[in-house]
Design an enzyme around this catalytic site. Structure first.
Site, mmCIF file in Angstrom:
data_model
loop_
_atom_site.group_PDB
_atom_site.id
_atom_site.type_symbol
_atom_site.label_atom_id
_atom_site.label_comp_id
_atom_site.label_asym_id
_atom_site.label_seq_id
_atom_site.Cartn_x
_atom_site.Cartn_y
_atom_site.Cartn_z
ATOM 1 N N SER A 1 28.056 69.829 39.358
ATOM 2 C CA SER A 1 27.266 70.860 38.711
ATOM 3 C C SER A 1 27.898 72.208 39.013
ATOM 4 C CB SER A 1 25.822 70.827 39.217
ATOM 5 O OG SER A 1 25.056 71.870 38.633
ATOM 6 N N HIS B 1 32.512 75.695 39.211
ATOM 7 C CA HIS B 1 31.992 74.346 38.977
ATOM 8 C C HIS B 1 32.419 73.479 40.146
ATOM 9 C CE1 HIS B 1 30.637 70.867 36.569
ATOM 10 N NE2 HIS B 1 31.611 70.233 37.206
ATOM 11 N N CYS B 2 31.443 72.966 40.882
ATOM 12 C CA CYS B 2 31.717 72.185 42.087
ATOM 13 C C CYS B 2 31.680 70.699 41.738
ATOM 14 C CB CYS B 2 30.692 72.507 43.180
ATOM 15 S SG CYS B 2 30.971 71.596 44.722
ATOM 16 N N VAL B 3 32.796 70.019 41.974
ATOM 17 C CA VAL B 3 32.852 68.588 41.668
ATOM 18 C C VAL B 3 32.074 67.769 42.686
ATOM 19 C CG1 VAL B 3 35.057 68.757 40.464
ATOM 20 C CG2 VAL B 3 35.032 68.378 42.938
#
Length: 437
Positions: free
Chosen positions: A296, A290-292
């Protein structure tokens, strides 16, 4: 019986028809969290929690954590902008970067020591906020807002302070502008569906009632055990195997064979290498992490766009840093000017450009590390989620002081791994594990 049921349904429809319709909202009105109509102009009215917090702060008394949470909930509910058919809520996490980033960078331009303190504290504050939200498993637009506003603000400073000096040609400016637009396009593509898995009970019409009951009973087996045999033999066998191995994806006897896993939260059977994201609250096919920065997940459908966005950002950022240093520090190489640029703080314009260069260098270094890790994982055909699991279970082979982690489950060689990555998202159905990166 049917006539009686129809007779009973008539008053229900009549009562629904008699319900009064809600009055349309004007551009400054909204329905608050209590279900009451409110106005933007009344955002500071009836703030009992805020008043209590201010009173305790003035009297040097500690504010309870519950009071702080209620204050933040009230602020986030009332922070709105006028919009058609009612005021729209503004996510409070996007506001701090818009205010603090220009202030910090301009303060850091006043003196060399201030620049060192500010540029050192910014990554520390960002990491602290990341671990705070990551521990609570909360979604936040802070990092997406910080990234997009950093791009816009750096480009604004470049146009206002660097271009007027006359050392940047139209071609160079056009290349930098094209790079900025390509970054935004790649980020837009990376923000799209990463490969969410939907509930088969609602999307797959071919499932029978007995199969759906078997899937639903699977979520209760952890506490109640296996309830009995099912009419679907293959699904029943898969269920038994999953109970034996838990969350493992590949059996020890055949490491390339797909095993499907049941997600009790999403109520679906997920394929190999799919995981449930606790922040997004949904399962993602071939989830990497999960990329901040894009708020998303990075999965099967957007992993290529994510890598493309990183590569374009690194190239554009390095090019912009080179143009800026070549303008404010003439007759010096880029590396030398980055560490030794005498007289740069004599002019506030040059000092602001130099501070923005170092801010860009810090961001670029962080993104370069993420890009390097991604390239290594793709070369070994492993996702970041699988790396973390292998490190916890001590099942992976660590190389170069842990920079490389090879699980050995899906690694088929450098070229074949990259070929599989280049074909991600082209197969809409379930694949064997050897065909999924």
């Amino acid at each position: 019986m049917c006539l009686q049921d129809k007779g009973r349904m008539k008053p229900v429809k009549k009562s629904k028809a008699e319900e009064p319709e809600l009055e349309p909202l004007c551009c400054c009105e909204y329905i608050d969290r209590n279900g009451e109509k409110n106005h933007v102009a009344a955002c500071l009215c009836d703030c009992q929690d805020l008043d209590e917090g201010c009173d305790r702060w003035i009297t040097c008394k500690s504010v309870q954590p519950e009071t702080c949470e209620r204050i933040m909930d009230t602020i986030s509910d009332r922070l709105r902008i006028p919009w058609l058919r009612g005021a729209k809520k503004v996510n409070i996490s996007i506001v701090p970067p818009l205010i603090l980033l220009p202030v910090f960078l301009r303060v850091a331009s006043w003196h060399f020591l201030l620049g060192v303190v500010v540029l050192t504290s910014l990554p520390v504050l960002a990491l602290w906020y990341y671990y705070l939200t990551h521990r609570r498993k909360e979604q936040t637009l802070f990092f997406l807002s910080l990234g997009l506003f950093s791009l816009g603000y750096m480009y604004y400073v470049f146009l206002q302070e660097v271009v007027p000096k006359g050392h940047v040609g139209p071609t160079q400016l056009a290349l930098l502008t094209c790079g900025l637009f390509l970054i935004l396009l790649a980020l837009y593509r990376a923000k799209k569906n990463p490969g969410y898995l939907r509930n088969p009970a609602s999307n797959d019409k071919s499932l029978g009632s007995s199969q759906i009951e078997c899937l639903n009973s699977k979520g209760q087996e952890k506490s109640k055990g296996f309830l009995g045999a099912d009419t679907s033999g293959s699904l029943n066998n898969r269920t038994l195997k999953d109970d034996l191995k838990g969350s493992s994806r590949v059996s020890a006897g055949s490491p390339t064979k797909v095993k499907e896993d049941w997600c009790a939260k999403c109520q679906l059977v997920r394929p190999a290498r799919a995981w449930h994201c606790r922040i997004c609250g949904i399962c993602v096919r071939r989830m990497d992490h999960h990329c901040v920065w894009i708020n998303s997940c990075v999965g099967e459908s957007n992993h290529q766009a994510f890598i493309l966005a990183l590569s374009i950002f690194l190239l554009t950022s390095v090019y912009g840093i080179t143009l800026t240093l070549d303008t404010i520090c003439r007759d010096r190489s880029v590396f030398t000017a980055l560490f030794y640029c005498p007289g740069v703080y004599a002019n506030y314009s040059s000092a602001l450009c130099f501070t923005c260069v170092w801010y860009s260098v810090i961001i670029t270094a962080g993104m370069a590390y993420i890009f390097l890790i991604q390239l290594i994982n793709i070369s070994y055909n492993v996702t970041e989620r699988e790396v973390q699991q292998a490190l916890r279970q001590k099942t992976g082979r660590r190389l170069l002081c842990g920079l490389i982690v090879d699980t050995g489950q899906y690694n088929r060689g450098f070229l074949r791994n990259w070929h599989q990555f280049s074909t991600l998202g082209t197969h809409p159905f379930h694949h064997p594990a050897e065909d999924i990166v």
